[in-house]
Enzyme design. Structure first.
Site, PDB file in Angstrom:
ATOM      1  N   GLU A   1    -107.946  37.790 -31.382  1.00 51.69           N
ATOM      2  CA  GLU A   1    -109.556  37.837 -31.081  1.00 51.69           C
ATOM      3  C   GLU A   1    -110.320  37.177 -32.114  1.00 51.69           C
ATOM      4  OE1 GLU A   1    -111.509  41.667 -30.220  1.00 51.69           O
ATOM      5  OE2 GLU A   1    -112.809  40.762 -31.535  1.00 51.69           O
TER       6      GLU A   1
ATOM      7  N   TRP B   1    -118.073  47.383 -19.115  1.00 58.11           N
ATOM      8  CA  TRP B   1    -119.447  46.654 -18.989  1.00 58.11           C
ATOM      9  C   TRP B   1    -119.441  45.113 -18.233  1.00 58.11           C
ATOM     10  CZ3 TRP B   1    -118.683  47.293 -24.659  1.00 58.11           C
ATOM     11  CH2 TRP B   1    -119.211  48.730 -25.215  1.00 58.11           C
ATOM     12  N   TYR B   2    -118.393  44.320 -18.481  1.00 61.26           N
ATOM     13  CA  TYR B   2    -118.441  42.974 -18.304  1.00 61.26           C
ATOM     14  C   TYR B   2    -117.231  42.565 -17.486  1.00 61.26           C
ATOM     15  CZ  TYR B   2    -122.142  42.717 -21.426  1.00 61.26           C
ATOM     16  OH  TYR B   2    -123.306  42.559 -22.130  1.00 61.26           O
TER      17      TYR B   2
ATOM     18  N   HIS C   1    -115.072  40.603 -22.744  1.00 57.29           N
ATOM     19  CA  HIS C   1    -115.678  41.656 -23.508  1.00 57.29           C
ATOM     20  C   HIS C   1    -115.247  42.900 -22.757  1.00 57.29           C
ATOM     21  CE1 HIS C   1    -119.086  43.816 -25.374  1.00 57.29           C
ATOM     22  NE2 HIS C   1    -119.567  42.589 -25.906  1.00 57.29           N
TER      23      HIS C   1
ATOM     24  N   ALA D   1    -119.386  39.175 -37.974  1.00 56.00           N
ATOM     25  CA  ALA D   1    -118.400  40.244 -37.615  1.00 56.00           C
ATOM     26  C   ALA D   1    -119.049  41.156 -36.506  1.00 56.00           C
ATOM     27  CB  ALA D   1    -118.121  41.115 -38.953  1.00 56.00           C
TER      28      ALA D   1
ATOM     29  N   TRP E   1    -113.453  35.490 -28.057  1.00 56.99           N
ATOM     30  CA  TRP E   1    -114.155  36.461 -27.934  1.00 56.99           C
ATOM     31  C   TRP E   1    -115.534  35.997 -27.779  1.00 56.99           C
ATOM     32  CZ3 TRP E   1    -113.516  41.484 -26.970  1.00 56.99           C
ATOM     33  CH2 TRP E   1    -114.790  42.471 -26.906  1.00 56.99           C
TER      34      TRP E   1
ATOM     35  N   HIS F   1    -108.090  48.800 -26.453  1.00 59.24           N
ATOM     36  CA  HIS F   1    -108.982  48.134 -27.502  1.00 59.24           C
ATOM     37  C   HIS F   1    -109.815  49.490 -28.285  1.00 59.24           C
ATOM     38  CE1 HIS F   1    -111.596  44.610 -28.490  1.00 59.24           C
ATOM     39  NE2 HIS F   1    -112.532  45.481 -28.628  1.00 59.24           N
TER      40      HIS F   1
ATOM     41  N   GLU G   1    -108.255  47.085 -33.234  1.00 60.49           N
ATOM     42  CA  GLU G   1    -108.487  46.887 -34.646  1.00 60.49           C
ATOM     43  C   GLU G   1    -108.652  48.144 -35.424  1.00 60.49           C
ATOM     44  OE1 GLU G   1    -112.313  44.830 -34.785  1.00 60.49           O
ATOM     45  OE2 GLU G   1    -111.438  42.644 -34.425  1.00 60.49           O
TER      46      GLU G   1
ATOM     47  N   TYR H   1    -114.087  36.291 -37.515  1.00 67.73           N
ATOM     48  CA  TYR H   1    -115.347  35.856 -37.193  1.00 67.73           C
ATOM     49  C   TYR H   1    -115.831  34.723 -37.960  1.00 67.73           C
ATOM     50  CZ  TYR H   1    -115.327  38.745 -33.129  1.00 67.73           C
ATOM     51  OH  TYR H   1    -114.839  39.425 -32.115  1.00 67.73           O
TER      52      TYR H   1
ATOM     53  N   LYS I   1    -123.332  38.650 -22.454  1.00 65.90           N
ATOM     54  CA  LYS I   1    -124.408  39.495 -23.419  1.00 65.90           C
ATOM     55  C   LYS I   1    -125.124  38.595 -24.438  1.00 65.90           C
ATOM     56  CE  LYS I   1    -124.177  43.253 -26.272  1.00 65.90           C
ATOM     57  NZ  LYS I   1    -123.453  44.794 -26.772  1.00 65.90           N
TER      58      LYS I   1
HETATM   59  C1  DCB Z   1    -114.621  43.280 -33.322  1.00 71.12           C
HETATM   60  C2  DCB Z   1    -114.091  44.176 -31.946  1.00 71.12           C
HETATM   61  C3  DCB Z   1    -114.996  43.685 -30.919  1.00 71.12           C
HETATM   62  C4  DCB Z   1    -116.319  43.483 -31.193  1.00 71.12           C
HETATM   63  C5  DCB Z   1    -116.166  42.086 -32.191  1.00 71.12           C
HETATM   64  C6  DCB Z   1    -117.442  41.777 -32.671  1.00 71.12           C
HETATM   65  O1  DCB Z   1    -115.192  44.430 -34.215  1.00 71.12           O
HETATM   66  F1  DCB Z   1    -112.931  44.044 -31.747  1.00 71.12           F
HETATM   67  O2  DCB Z   1    -115.015  44.792 -29.749  1.00 71.12           O
HETATM   68  O3  DCB Z   1    -117.028  43.152 -30.078  1.00 71.12           O
HETATM   69  O4  DCB Z   1    -115.153  42.294 -33.228  1.00 71.12           O
HETATM   70  O5  DCB Z   1    -118.024  42.628 -33.345  1.00 71.12           O
HETATM   71  C7  DCB Z   1    -118.509  43.566 -30.212  1.00 71.12           C
HETATM   72  C8  DCB Z   1    -119.511  43.011 -29.141  1.00 71.12           C
HETATM   73  C9  DCB Z   1    -120.875  43.903 -29.244  1.00 71.12           C
HETATM   74  C10 DCB Z   1    -120.465  45.336 -29.021  1.00 71.12           C
HETATM   75  C11 DCB Z   1    -119.524  45.780 -30.209  1.00 71.12           C
HETATM   76  C12 DCB Z   1    -119.375  47.217 -29.998  1.00 71.12           C
HETATM   77  O6  DCB Z   1    -119.586  41.797 -29.311  1.00 71.12           O
HETATM   78  O7  DCB Z   1    -121.313  43.492 -27.962  1.00 71.12           O
HETATM   79  O8  DCB Z   1    -121.696  45.924 -28.898  1.00 71.12           O
HETATM   80  O9  DCB Z   1    -118.325  45.138 -29.904  1.00 71.12           O
HETATM   81  O10 DCB Z   1    -118.789  47.436 -28.894  1.00 71.12           O
HETATM   82  C13 DCB Z   1    -115.300  43.961 -35.264  1.00 71.12           C
HETATM   83  C14 DCB Z   1    -114.673  43.033 -36.014  1.00 71.12           C
HETATM   84  C15 DCB Z   1    -114.848  42.932 -37.409  1.00 71.12           C
HETATM   85  C16 DCB Z   1    -115.608  43.843 -38.092  1.00 71.12           C
HETATM   86  C17 DCB Z   1    -116.333  44.600 -37.546  1.00 71.12           C
HETATM   87  C18 DCB Z   1    -116.216  44.796 -35.998  1.00 71.12           C
HETATM   88  N1  DCB Z   1    -115.826  43.550 -39.550  1.00 71.12           N
HETATM   89  N2  DCB Z   1    -116.953  45.967 -35.500  1.00 71.12           N
HETATM   90  O11 DCB Z   1    -114.927  42.701 -40.211  1.00 71.12           O
HETATM   91  O12 DCB Z   1    -116.718  44.349 -40.059  1.00 71.12           O
HETATM   92  O13 DCB Z   1    -117.259  46.983 -35.949  1.00 71.12           O
HETATM   93  O14 DCB Z   1    -117.123  46.094 -34.086  1.00 71.12           O
END
Ligand code: DCB
Length: 338
Positions: free
Chosen positions: A263, A78-79, A74, A269, A297, A140, A178, A239, A302
């Protein structure tokens, strides 16, 4: 005469001592090496060496197909603690991982506000090198969705990393996690990738992974307007609970461009939501059929669906009892590759 015999005896004793010491030191090392060979066969760096792209697929230095699979941290702001040698060795030997991804967030308290986090990246990279694993250095970007916004910082970072790891086959450079928001491939991501590639190529010809727009869902970008660099791969992220609709589109282009799933998560998502095993199975069968490498991922505790560990897991424990439903699934899938 007596003196000479004494001296000879002392020499024999010393030699014997040195022999026993070295012998007992060598033995476990040899065993470990053998164990690793059996467990992960020829999946590690010392066998595969420098990776490259050939006919849109990832191959080793001999031109043989190689599929990397592993997990991502992650955000290390944080991790960080879970990315330790103990866990990474278990991932390698018991799960069958041959790659590890270091998610170095740029915003949200990451590199941009505290660039000493690069020292954590180096420490984790060095562990991966010791373990003979491939390792992805991931710039990232996320809330900072336009990679151009911090290209100057990225140049400095990748210049330092590629100098530091010159001639190190383990490293894979993921230059923008991303890209998202109000940007395009041709105006923002592609020019960014060209600049950063130039910097990295001064020192290294290793694989570069470039994120595609819309959180790595628009791979058509790369199909219609590819980068020139021939060791570049394009990131697909999905996802399982959210992005099933993309699969048909991806199947149509999967052999036409070099794809790396740097990832993906079993949930939705946002990293949370329902776990979707059926969709995960579907995705993984497409990846397997097409020799696509992937990274899951995330290695964290968490309280969210896609975390591999249950909340409050000790940093040195990947025991089954600490694995979430997602963690158990990922372990099983990774073992099926061995
Ligand atoms: C991506 C990011 C990754 C994110 C994961 C899950 O974001 F590369 O950093 O991880 O996919 O969303 C999440 C953590 C949470 C944390 C959050 C913000 O799991 O614990 O709070 O990041 O740091 C995506 C992927 C796809 C989409 C949106 C996101 N989508 N996004 O398709 O809309 O906005 O984070």
């Amino acid at each position: 005469m007596k003196k000479i015999i004494m001296i000879i005896l002392v020499i024999i004793l010393i030699c014997g001592f040195i022999y026993i010491k070295n012998y007992s030191k060598d033995k476990p090392e040899n065993n470990t090496k053998k164990q690793v060979k059996e467990v992960v066969k020829n999946d590690l760096v010392s066998y595969n060496k420098n990776l490259k792209v050939l006919n849109n697929k990832l191959v080793n230095s001999k031109g043989e197909n190689i599929v990397l699979r592993g997990v991502s941290t992650h955000g290390i702001q944080w991790y960080r603690k879970f990315a330790n040698e103990h866990n990474m060795k278990i991932l390698r030997d018991e799960w069958g991982a041959n790659v590890f991804r270091i998610a170095m967030y740029t915003s949200e308290g990451g590199y941009l506000s505290n660039n000493s986090i690069k020292n954590d990246v180096k420490e984790i990279v060095d562990i991966a090198i010791d373990l003979d694993m491939y390792v992805i250095i991931d710039w990232h970007i996320l809330s900072d969705g336009n990679p151009m916004d911090h290209i100057e910082e990225a140049k400095i970072f990748f210049s330092e990393m590629s100098k530091n790891y010159k001639n190190t086959p383990n490293i894979i450079y993921e230059i923008c996690n991303e890209p998202n928001g109000n940007i395009t491939w041709s105006n923002n991501v592609k020019p960014y990738a060209e600049e950063i590639t130039k910097i990295i190529r001064k020192n290294s010809n290793n694989i570069i992974i470039v994120g595609t727009t819309n959180w790595c869902q628009n791979l058509e970008d790369a199909l219609y307007n590819p980068l020139e660099d021939n060791n570049t791969m394009y990131a697909l992220h999905f996802y399982s609970g959210t992005h099933g609709y993309m699969r048909d589109k991806i199947k149509n282009i999967i052999d036409k461009i070099p794809i790396f799933v740097s990832e993906w998560g079993t949930g939705e998502a946002d990293g949370n939501g329902q776990i979707n095993i059926k969709e995960s199975d579907e995705w993984l069968s497409v990846l397997k059929e097409n020799n696509i490498s992937w990274v899951n991922w995330s290695l964290s505790d968490k309280a969210e669906t896609t975390a591999i560990l249950k909340p409050n897991t000790d940093e040195y424990s990947l025991d089954d009892e600490n694995l979430t439903e997602s963690g158990k699934y990922i372990k099983k899938i990774m073992q099926s590759y061995k």
